[in-house]
Design a protein around this motif. Structure first.
Motif, PDB file in Angstrom:
ATOM      1  N   LEU A 310       0.868  -1.176   0.000  1.00  0.00           N
ATOM      2  CA  LEU A 310       0.000   0.000   0.000  1.00  0.00           C
ATOM      3  C   LEU A 310       0.909   1.232   0.000  1.00  0.00           C
ATOM      4  CD1 LEU A 310      -2.421  -1.361   2.679  1.00  0.00           C
ATOM      5  CD2 LEU A 310      -3.096  -0.830   0.345  1.00  0.00           C
ATOM      6  N   SER A 311       0.601   2.198  -0.862  1.00  0.00           N
ATOM      7  CA  SER A 311       1.502   3.344  -1.008  1.00  0.00           C
ATOM      8  C   SER A 311       0.735   4.660  -1.009  1.00  0.00           C
ATOM      9  CB  SER A 311       2.304   3.215  -2.307  1.00  0.00           C
ATOM     10  OG  SER A 311       1.434   3.188  -3.430  1.00  0.00           O
ATOM     11  N   ILE A 312       1.427   5.697  -0.592  1.00  0.00           N
ATOM     12  CA  ILE A 312       0.899   7.068  -0.607  1.00  0.00           C
ATOM     13  C   ILE A 312       1.895   7.932  -1.372  1.00  0.00           C
ATOM     14  CG2 ILE A 312       0.401   9.115   0.765  1.00  0.00           C
ATOM     15  CD1 ILE A 312      -1.748   7.097   1.039  1.00  0.00           C
ATOM     16  N   ALA A 313       1.394   8.733  -2.310  1.00  0.00           N
ATOM     17  CA  ALA A 313       2.250   9.622  -3.078  1.00  0.00           C
ATOM     18  C   ALA A 313       1.433  10.821  -3.555  1.00  0.00           C
ATOM     19  CB  ALA A 313       2.869   8.887  -4.264  1.00  0.00           C
ATOM     20  N   ARG A 314       2.118  11.752  -4.189  1.00  0.00           N
ATOM     21  CA  ARG A 314       1.467  12.889  -4.843  1.00  0.00           C
ATOM     22  C   ARG A 314       1.457  12.631  -6.346  1.00  0.00           C
ATOM     23  NH1 ARG A 314      -1.731  16.917  -2.564  1.00  0.00           N
ATOM     24  NH2 ARG A 314      -0.850  17.594  -0.575  1.00  0.00           N
ATOM     25  N   GLY A 323      -2.140   3.811  -3.643  1.00  0.00           N
ATOM     26  CA  GLY A 323      -1.963   2.621  -4.460  1.00  0.00           C
ATOM     27  C   GLY A 323      -2.048   1.346  -3.644  1.00  0.00           C
ATOM     28  N   CYS A 324      -2.511   0.283  -4.293  1.00  0.00           N
ATOM     29  CA  CYS A 324      -2.521  -1.054  -3.692  1.00  0.00           C
ATOM     30  C   CYS A 324      -2.045  -2.029  -4.767  1.00  0.00           C
ATOM     31  CB  CYS A 324      -3.914  -1.431  -3.194  1.00  0.00           C
ATOM     32  SG  CYS A 324      -4.001  -3.091  -2.463  1.00  0.00           S
ATOM     33  N   ALA A 325      -0.845  -2.585  -4.582  1.00  0.00           N
ATOM     34  CA  ALA A 325      -0.258  -3.474  -5.580  1.00  0.00           C
ATOM     35  C   ALA A 325       0.084  -4.810  -4.949  1.00  0.00           C
ATOM     36  CB  ALA A 325       0.991  -2.832  -6.184  1.00  0.00           C
ATOM     37  N   CYS A 369     -14.630  12.043  -4.689  1.00  0.00           N
ATOM     38  CA  CYS A 369     -14.550  12.814  -5.947  1.00  0.00           C
ATOM     39  C   CYS A 369     -13.273  12.475  -6.706  1.00  0.00           C
ATOM     40  CB  CYS A 369     -14.614  14.307  -5.671  1.00  0.00           C
ATOM     41  SG  CYS A 369     -16.068  14.832  -4.756  1.00  0.00           S
ATOM     42  N   GLY A 370     -12.919  11.187  -6.731  1.00  0.00           N
ATOM     43  CA  GLY A 370     -11.668  10.778  -7.363  1.00  0.00           C
ATOM     44  C   GLY A 370     -11.872   9.780  -8.484  1.00  0.00           C
ATOM     45  N   THR A 371     -10.772   9.142  -8.874  1.00  0.00           N
ATOM     46  CA  THR A 371     -10.792   8.124  -9.923  1.00  0.00           C
ATOM     47  C   THR A 371     -10.040   6.893  -9.437  1.00  0.00           C
ATOM     48  OG1 THR A 371      -8.753   8.974 -10.928  1.00  0.00           O
ATOM     49  CG2 THR A 371     -10.851   9.867 -11.745  1.00  0.00           C
ATOM     50  N   ILE A 372     -10.338   5.746 -10.032  1.00  0.00           N
ATOM     51  CA  ILE A 372      -9.622   4.513  -9.708  1.00  0.00           C
ATOM     52  C   ILE A 372      -9.275   3.801 -11.005  1.00  0.00           C
ATOM     53  CG2 ILE A 372     -11.820   3.293  -9.319  1.00  0.00           C
ATOM     54  CD1 ILE A 372     -10.261   1.517  -7.303  1.00  0.00           C
ATOM     55  N   ASP A 373      -8.002   3.435 -11.154  1.00  0.00           N
ATOM     56  CA  ASP A 373      -7.517   2.728 -12.342  1.00  0.00           C
ATOM     57  C   ASP A 373      -6.937   1.391 -11.917  1.00  0.00           C
ATOM     58  OD1 ASP A 373      -8.059   4.899 -14.173  1.00  0.00           O
ATOM     59  OD2 ASP A 373      -6.335   5.923 -13.291  1.00  0.00           O
ATOM     60  N   THR A 374      -7.062   0.419 -12.804  1.00  0.00           N
ATOM     61  CA  THR A 374      -6.558  -0.927 -12.515  1.00  0.00           C
ATOM     62  C   THR A 374      -5.637  -1.382 -13.632  1.00  0.00           C
ATOM     63  OG1 THR A 374      -8.707  -1.394 -11.522  1.00  0.00           O
ATOM     64  CG2 THR A 374      -7.217  -3.248 -11.844  1.00  0.00           C
ATOM     65  N   GLU A 375      -4.468  -1.900 -13.257  1.00  0.00           N
ATOM     66  CA  GLU A 375      -3.532  -2.472 -14.212  1.00  0.00           C
ATOM     67  C   GLU A 375      -3.205  -3.889 -13.764  1.00  0.00           C
ATOM     68  OE1 GLU A 375      -0.079   0.046 -14.771  1.00  0.00           O
ATOM     69  OE2 GLU A 375      -1.221   1.755 -13.994  1.00  0.00           O
ATOM     70  N   GLY A 381       0.739  -9.945 -11.230  1.00  0.00           N
ATOM     71  CA  GLY A 381       0.108  -9.170 -10.173  1.00  0.00           C
ATOM     72  C   GLY A 381      -0.877  -8.141 -10.684  1.00  0.00           C
ATOM     73  N   ALA A 382      -1.359  -7.317  -9.769  1.00  0.00           N
ATOM     74  CA  ALA A 382      -2.336  -6.275 -10.097  1.00  0.00           C
ATOM     75  C   ALA A 382      -2.031  -5.030  -9.281  1.00  0.00           C
ATOM     76  CB  ALA A 382      -3.754  -6.764  -9.800  1.00  0.00           C
ATOM     77  N   ARG A 383      -2.420  -3.886  -9.831  1.00  0.00           N
ATOM     78  CA  ARG A 383      -2.233  -2.624  -9.115  1.00  0.00           C
ATOM     79  C   ARG A 383      -3.488  -1.775  -9.270  1.00  0.00           C
ATOM     80  NH1 ARG A 383       1.239   0.805  -6.757  1.00  0.00           N
ATOM     81  NH2 ARG A 383       0.794   3.037  -6.983  1.00  0.00           N
ATOM     82  N   PHE A 384      -4.003  -1.304  -8.142  1.00  0.00           N
ATOM     83  CA  PHE A 384      -5.112  -0.367  -8.111  1.00  0.00           C
ATOM     84  C   PHE A 384      -4.548   1.007  -7.728  1.00  0.00           C
ATOM     85  CE2 PHE A 384      -6.949  -4.486  -7.452  1.00  0.00           C
ATOM     86  CZ  PHE A 384      -8.165  -4.443  -8.120  1.00  0.00           C
ATOM     87  N   THR A 385      -4.840   2.009  -8.544  1.00  0.00           N
ATOM     88  CA  THR A 385      -4.348   3.359  -8.283  1.00  0.00           C
ATOM     89  C   THR A 385      -5.528   4.304  -8.116  1.00  0.00           C
ATOM     90  OG1 THR A 385      -2.366   2.935  -9.620  1.00  0.00           O
ATOM     91  CG2 THR A 385      -2.888   5.236  -9.099  1.00  0.00           C
ATOM     92  N   ILE A 386      -5.643   4.886  -6.937  1.00  0.00           N
ATOM     93  CA  ILE A 386      -6.743   5.814  -6.606  1.00  0.00           C
ATOM     94  C   ILE A 386      -6.151   7.215  -6.518  1.00  0.00           C
ATOM     95  CG2 ILE A 386      -8.425   6.467  -4.830  1.00  0.00           C
ATOM     96  CD1 ILE A 386      -8.479   3.442  -4.082  1.00  0.00           C
ATOM     97  N   ARG A 387      -6.777   8.138  -7.223  1.00  0.00           N
ATOM     98  CA  ARG A 387      -6.372   9.550  -7.145  1.00  0.00           C
ATOM     99  C   ARG A 387      -7.555  10.390  -6.747  1.00  0.00           C
ATOM    100  NH1 ARG A 387      -3.958   7.484 -11.820  1.00  0.00           N
ATOM    101  NH2 ARG A 387      -1.663   7.414 -11.750  1.00  0.00           N
ATOM    102  N   PHE A 388      -7.352  11.247  -5.738  1.00  0.00           N
ATOM    103  CA  PHE A 388      -8.448  12.104  -5.268  1.00  0.00           C
ATOM    104  C   PHE A 388      -7.869  13.405  -4.732  1.00  0.00           C
ATOM    105  CE2 PHE A 388      -7.087   9.424  -1.790  1.00  0.00           C
ATOM    106  CZ  PHE A 388      -7.063  10.291  -0.674  1.00  0.00           C
ATOM    107  N   PRO A 389      -8.667  14.462  -4.739  1.00  0.00           N
ATOM    108  CA  PRO A 389      -8.173  15.750  -4.227  1.00  0.00           C
ATOM    109  C   PRO A 389      -7.953  15.699  -2.726  1.00  0.00           C
ATOM    110  CG  PRO A 389     -10.500  15.890  -4.779  1.00  0.00           C
ATOM    111  CD  PRO A 389     -10.036  14.571  -5.284  1.00  0.00           C
ATOM    112  N   ALA A 390      -6.990  16.509  -2.263  1.00  0.00           N
ATOM    113  CA  ALA A 390      -6.688  16.526  -0.821  1.00  0.00           C
ATOM    114  C   ALA A 390      -7.822  17.105  -0.019  1.00  0.00           C
ATOM    115  CB  ALA A 390      -5.410  17.330  -0.565  1.00  0.00           C
ATOM    116  N   ASP A 391      -8.747  17.801  -0.696  1.00  0.00           N
ATOM    117  CA  ASP A 391      -9.901  18.385  -0.010  1.00  0.00           C
ATOM    118  C   ASP A 391     -11.149  18.064  -0.819  1.00  0.00           C
ATOM    119  OD1 ASP A 391     -11.623  19.760   1.580  1.00  0.00           O
ATOM    120  OD2 ASP A 391     -10.837  21.759   1.140  1.00  0.00           O
ATOM    121  N   PRO A 392     -11.669  16.804  -0.746  1.00  0.00           N
ATOM    122  CA  PRO A 392     -12.822  16.426  -1.557  1.00  0.00           C
ATOM    123  C   PRO A 392     -14.037  17.302  -1.279  1.00  0.00           C
ATOM    124  CG  PRO A 392     -11.994  14.563  -0.282  1.00  0.00           C
ATOM    125  CD  PRO A 392     -11.243  15.765   0.155  1.00  0.00           C
ATOM    126  N   GLY A 393     -14.687  17.674  -2.332  1.00  0.00           N
ATOM    127  CA  GLY A 393     -15.926  18.432  -2.175  1.00  0.00           C
ATOM    128  C   GLY A 393     -15.708  19.900  -1.975  1.00  0.00           C
TER     129      GLY A 393
END
Length: 394
Positions: A310-314, A323-325, A369-375, A381-393
């Motif tokens: 599980l990862s956190i990034a900008r 991320g979850c890979a 208010c974000g997006t989720i992509d899957t590779e 393996g698999a990777r789920f990448t979630i991107r969302f604003p630091a201040d949703p809404g």
């Protein structure tokens, strides 16, 4: 409309009977299990709404009828075509009566044209109203499923954390018992007048070790309780608060240890950026829980030991990236496009509900208010990448 008024007065029963027979015939799939008297009563009411609309220009009976009949059917398995045919039954029943009564062709045409206009308007209103109510039924069902899934996840964590807390509490009890024995021995030796300096020193040392062991394990148990308390509050509410995402993710993964600690797999946390967000911790907790459970259930078949990271990034656009890979067996292309569908699962026999990733998708896109992509590639393996604003809404 005098001719129509006269026809309705003279042939209302015939129109109702003919219309009922036609609807029962063309909508037999929906109406086979429904009593004919019910269909007849609805057709009769629709005829009266036409009379009010065409003869008095009053749409209120029609609108009230549409509201009632769509409510009546929205919780049943009814095709919308059946509801619409109920309104067109008036035209089908009126047409032969116009011919039988030798109504002039132009007058009959004008009457049927006005009836058709009323039919189409009623059909459009019925379709819109019925669709709206079906959406309400579906939305209510989804909210209930989401609530149950949250409670189920929370219940699983309760059992797991209870198991985790038992270990430090058991050690603490043993240590306190050992310390009590040391104190009792020193007390007895002192009362008998045989307490030596070496015995005092050894007894105090053992009591100190036991006390330190008890304190450490009680602090560990208290930490588990505190972390779980915050997690329980977060998962049972949708309140926003400001959190440091890296430490929060580490605490969350630690609280989820019962999901993976007794198995062979490893769970790592990779915090690549210090991120402070004003968000919904409950949603994040459920997202991480479902992603981790999904990986542990699906990525590693029996005999395959792996790692979930599980990862956190900008992200490049400034949003937060979660991320979850895993390095598991991957997701076949034919399944990849279906993983977010509700109730779709390849582990039905192993307790899979098919709701985990569907709930993740809804929480990410609607609440965060974000997006989720899957590779994924089979065997890689698999990777789920979630991107969302630091201040949703905001």
């Amino acid at each position: 409309m005098l001719t129509l008024r006269r026809l309705l007065a003279a042939h209302e029963e015939a129109i109702i009977e003919t219309g009922t027979a036609w609807v029962r015939e063309v909508a037999a799939v929906d109406l086979a299990g429904r009593p004919a008297s019910e269909t007849r009563a609805l057709v009769a009411e629709s005829v009266r709404t036409y009379a009010a609309l065409l003869l008095a220009g009053d749409p209120r009976p029609r609108d009230a009828f549409i509201e009632r009949v769509t409510t009546l059917r929205s919780n049943l398995r009814f095709r919308i075509s059946t509801l619409l045919r109920g309104f067109f039954a008036f035209h089908r029943a009126l047409e032969p009566i116009l011919a039988r009564d030798s109504v002039p062709h132009q007058l009959a045409f004008d009457i049927l044209r006005r009836v058709d206009a009323a039919c189409f308007e009623a059909a459009f209103l019925t379709a819109d109203t019925y669709a709206r109510k079906l959406h309400e039924v579906v939305d209510t069902a989804q909210r209930e499923l989401l609530r149950r899934e949250k409670l189920a996840a929370l219940g699983g964590l309760v059992a797991g954390v209870a198991h985790e807390i038992n270990t430090p509490l058991g050690v603490a009890i043993t240590a306190v018992s050992l310390m009590q024995d040391c104190v009792d021995e020193l007390s007895h030796a002192f009362a008998a007048g045989g307490l030596r300096q070496r015995d005092l020193r050894d007894g105090l040392a053992r009591a100190g070790e036991a006390g330190g062991m008890a304190l450490g394990n009680l602090q560990r148990a208290a930490g588990l309780v505190t972390g779980f308390k915050q997690l329980a509050v977060d998962q049972s509410s949708e309140s926003r608060r400001r959190v440091a995402l890296g430490p929060h993710l580490c605490e969350l993964v630690a609280s989820l240890a019962p999901l993976y600690r007794r198995g062979p797999h490893r769970v790592d946390v990779d915090v690549r950026a210090a991120v402070l967000v004003d968000t919904y911790p409950g949603a994040l907790a459920q997202i991480v829980t479902n992603l981790l459970q999904n990986a542990l259930v699906h990525a590693f078949p029996e005999g395959h030991v792996g790692t979930v990271t599980l990862s956190i990034a900008r992200a490049d656009d400034g949003r937060v990236e979660l991320g979850c890979a895993d390095d598991g067996v991957g997701i076949p292309p034919r399944l990849l496009r279906r993983i977010y569908e509700p109730f779709f699962t390849t582990a039905r026999g192993s307790g899979g509900s098919g709701l985990g990733l569907h709930i993740v998708h809804n929480l990410v896109t609607e609440l965060l208010c974000g997006t989720i992509d899957t590779e994924s590639e089979p065997g890689r393996g698999a990777r789920f990448t979630i991107r969302f604003p630091a201040d949703p809404g905001a």
